[in-house]
Design a protein around this motif. Sequence first.
Motif, PDB file in Angstrom:
ATOM      1  N   ASP A  73       0.823  -1.214   0.000  1.00 50.43           N
ATOM      2  CA  ASP A  73       0.000   0.000   0.000  1.00 50.43           C
ATOM      3  C   ASP A  73       0.857   1.264   0.000  1.00 50.43           C
ATOM      4  OD1 ASP A  73      -2.446  -1.248  -0.222  1.00 50.43           O
ATOM      5  OD2 ASP A  73      -2.961  -1.073   1.896  1.00 50.43           O
ATOM      6  N   ASP A  78      -2.742   3.577  -1.440  1.00 48.88           N
ATOM      7  CA  ASP A  78      -3.758   2.990  -0.562  1.00 48.88           C
ATOM      8  C   ASP A  78      -4.728   2.106  -1.349  1.00 48.88           C
ATOM      9  OD1 ASP A  78      -2.710   4.193   1.680  1.00 48.88           O
ATOM     10  OD2 ASP A  78      -4.069   5.916   1.595  1.00 48.88           O
ATOM     11  N   GLY A  79      -4.989   0.932  -0.830  1.00 49.07           N
ATOM     12  CA  GLY A  79      -5.924   0.015  -1.462  1.00 49.07           C
ATOM     13  C   GLY A  79      -5.288  -0.898  -2.502  1.00 49.07           C
ATOM     14  N   GLU A  82      -5.289  -4.694  -1.606  1.00 51.96           N
ATOM     15  CA  GLU A  82      -6.613  -5.300  -1.766  1.00 51.96           C
ATOM     16  C   GLU A  82      -6.890  -5.610  -3.241  1.00 51.96           C
ATOM     17  OE1 GLU A  82      -9.540  -7.288  -0.300  1.00 51.96           O
ATOM     18  OE2 GLU A  82      -8.235  -6.188   1.042  1.00 51.96           O
ATOM     19  N   LYS A  83      -6.524  -4.697  -4.124  1.00 52.83           N
ATOM     20  CA  LYS A  83      -6.718  -4.922  -5.562  1.00 52.83           C
ATOM     21  C   LYS A  83      -5.912  -6.126  -6.034  1.00 52.83           C
ATOM     22  CE  LYS A  83      -7.628  -0.085  -6.652  1.00 52.83           C
ATOM     23  NZ  LYS A  83      -7.093   1.126  -7.283  1.00 52.83           N
TER      24      LYS A  83
END
Length: 126
Positions: A73, A78-79, A82-83
């Motif tokens: 991240d 950020d994120g 997760e992707k």
Amino acid sequence: MVKIQVKTTQLPIEIGEHTFYIDTSEKGAEAFWKLVTGYATKSAKITEKVEKETITPERADKQAKKELERVIDQLLGDGAFEKLYELSPEYIFISEYYMEICSAVAEELGGRKKQLFEKMQHYLEG
């Protein structure tokens, strides 16, 4: 008239359908190396704790995964973790992506300096 192409310090990294950008400016390079070094140090400490049996392998695995999420991240935005996890729901694959990213960024940073040096040598030699 002489037109000089504007150069960018954003290195695109494409993984699956996602494109991330890493800042390879001098400031970005400094932050990159600091992040990579910090992650390596934390990973080594986790391994050391397992070897000394001060934490269980399960706890070490959990800590290592948390550090991987943090570093991805910070590196890609950020994120990003997760992707990537949605694309490849396996920590080992994301760890491999991290190594490939580090290799590409290091090559970009080193290659840029080498090109500049070679151009300067060419101009100095006439």
